[in-house]
Design an enzyme around this catalytic site. Structure first.
Site, mmCIF file in Angstrom:
data_model
loop_
_atom_site.group_PDB
_atom_site.id
_atom_site.type_symbol
_atom_site.label_atom_id
_atom_site.label_comp_id
_atom_site.label_asym_id
_atom_site.label_seq_id
_atom_site.Cartn_x
_atom_site.Cartn_y
_atom_site.Cartn_z
ATOM 1 N N HIS A 37 0.950 -1.121 -0.119
ATOM 2 C CA HIS A 37 0.098 -0.020 0.047
ATOM 3 C C HIS A 37 0.840 1.127 0.137
ATOM 4 O O HIS A 37 0.482 2.181 -0.834
ATOM 5 C CB HIS A 37 -0.880 -0.032 1.371
ATOM 6 C CG HIS A 37 -1.769 -1.122 1.473
ATOM 7 N ND1 HIS A 37 -2.062 -2.052 2.090
ATOM 8 C CD2 HIS A 37 -3.198 -1.467 0.441
ATOM 9 C CE1 HIS A 37 -2.755 -2.974 1.843
ATOM 10 N NE2 HIS A 37 -3.635 -2.509 1.062
ATOM 11 N N LYS A 148 -0.860 -6.730 -7.993
ATOM 12 C CA LYS A 148 -0.954 -7.984 -7.605
ATOM 13 C C LYS A 148 -2.403 -8.532 -7.798
ATOM 14 O O LYS A 148 -2.515 -9.714 -8.118
ATOM 15 C CB LYS A 148 -0.940 -8.043 -5.919
ATOM 16 C CG LYS A 148 -1.150 -9.529 -5.269
ATOM 17 C CD LYS A 148 -0.633 -9.402 -3.895
ATOM 18 C CE LYS A 148 -1.036 -10.698 -3.411
ATOM 19 N NZ LYS A 148 -2.511 -10.586 -3.204
#
Ligand code: PAF
Length: 278
Positions: A37, A148
């Site tokens: 993140h 991802k």
């Protein structure tokens, strides 16, 4: 840094920034923040003057028997990480996001029905639903998502295009542990031993990539890789596809993607590798 719980607060904040001519980037998350993140926030900072992160565990993207209740909620540590790193944090509750309840159907197209969309039929509909709502509230100029969840990224790009939203979608590469394991909030579910076993996913995908680059037959290599994956995991899928379309590789393919989803006990792991066709 401004902390907003109400839709109107965050909309007003962004309106003010836009009135001052600021470019606003948005990183939607479900919390449980990790280095992956943070790398998206770094990209957001490079692309914009102001960065907003949302934390919302979206019930619409969880199936009935999935981990909505146990999904890692680490709000206090997330806030410490974000406080000095971003300009706005948006933490709505379910009523703010879904005042009329969950359930709107969004056509996620063919791309949302294959791979993870087959095993988790509710998933991309739920993601598209919440991302559309969040975009409507935050109204960013740029939004950043991780590679991802590559299929999610393509579903969102497709949604932005079909709704003609004026939002530039950027993506960040997968961030891995030293062991090669792709970082994910759900890695918190893994025991020490499972975390070791989980590293086999990337190892097998990486080996498959190296073999493909030696121009060996993909189908045969795929079968071998599937066999290897099944030694460690319950295999959901392993595919080698065109990275732009998620369709079969053709002469026009520039970039190949190897994608896989597996189960380790009850933990679902996904990973992918993108590379130029040799
Ligand atoms: O990738 C995620 O964390 C979620 O799917 C997203 C994009 C924040 C939507 O809930």
């Amino acid at each position: 840094m401004q902390l907003c719980h109400q839709n109107t607060q965050i909309t007003e904040l962004v309106n003010d920034w836009h009135a001052q001519g600021r470019v606003v980037a948005f990183v939607p998350t479900m919390g449980g923040l990790h280095q992956g993140h943070l790398s998206l926030i770094d990209i957001a900072k490079q692309k914009a003057d102001k960065v907003i992160v949302s934390i919302f565990v979206n019930p619409a993207q969880f199936g009935k028997n999935e981990d909505l209740d146990s999904y890692p909620r680490t709000l206090n540590t997330d806030l410490v990480v974000l406080e000095t790193n971003v300009d706005g944090i948006f933490i709505p509750d379910v009523k703010q996001i879904y005042p009329n309840g969950i359930g709107k159907h969004i056509d996620v197209g063919k791309i949302g029905k294959i791979l993870c969309g087959k095993t988790r039929p509710h998933f991309f509909n739920g993601v598209a639903q919440v991302v559309e709502i969040l975009f409507g509230i935050v109204r960013p100029d740029v939004a950043v998502f991780g590679q991802k969840d590559y299929q999610q990224l393509l579903v969102i790009k497709q949604m932005v295009k079909s709704l003609s939203l004026d939002i530039c979608i950027k993506s960040g590469e997968i961030i891995r542990e030293k062991s090669g394991l792709a970082m994910s909030t759900r890695n918190q579910y893994l025991s020490e031993n499972e975390a070791k076993i989980a590293t086999n996913l990337y190892k097998i995908l990486f080996y498959l990539k190296c073999e493909i680059l030696q121009n060996k037959k993909i189908d045969a290599l795929k079968q071998l890789a599937e066999f290897d994956l099944k030694k460690h995991f319950k295999l959901d899928y392993l595919e080698v596809l065109d990275a732009n379309t998620l369709r079969q590789i053709t002469d026009n393919t520039h970039q190949i993607i190897i994608l896989s989803a597996v189960l380790l006990g009850s933990v679902r792991l996904i990973d992918n590798i993108i590379f130029k066709k040799g």
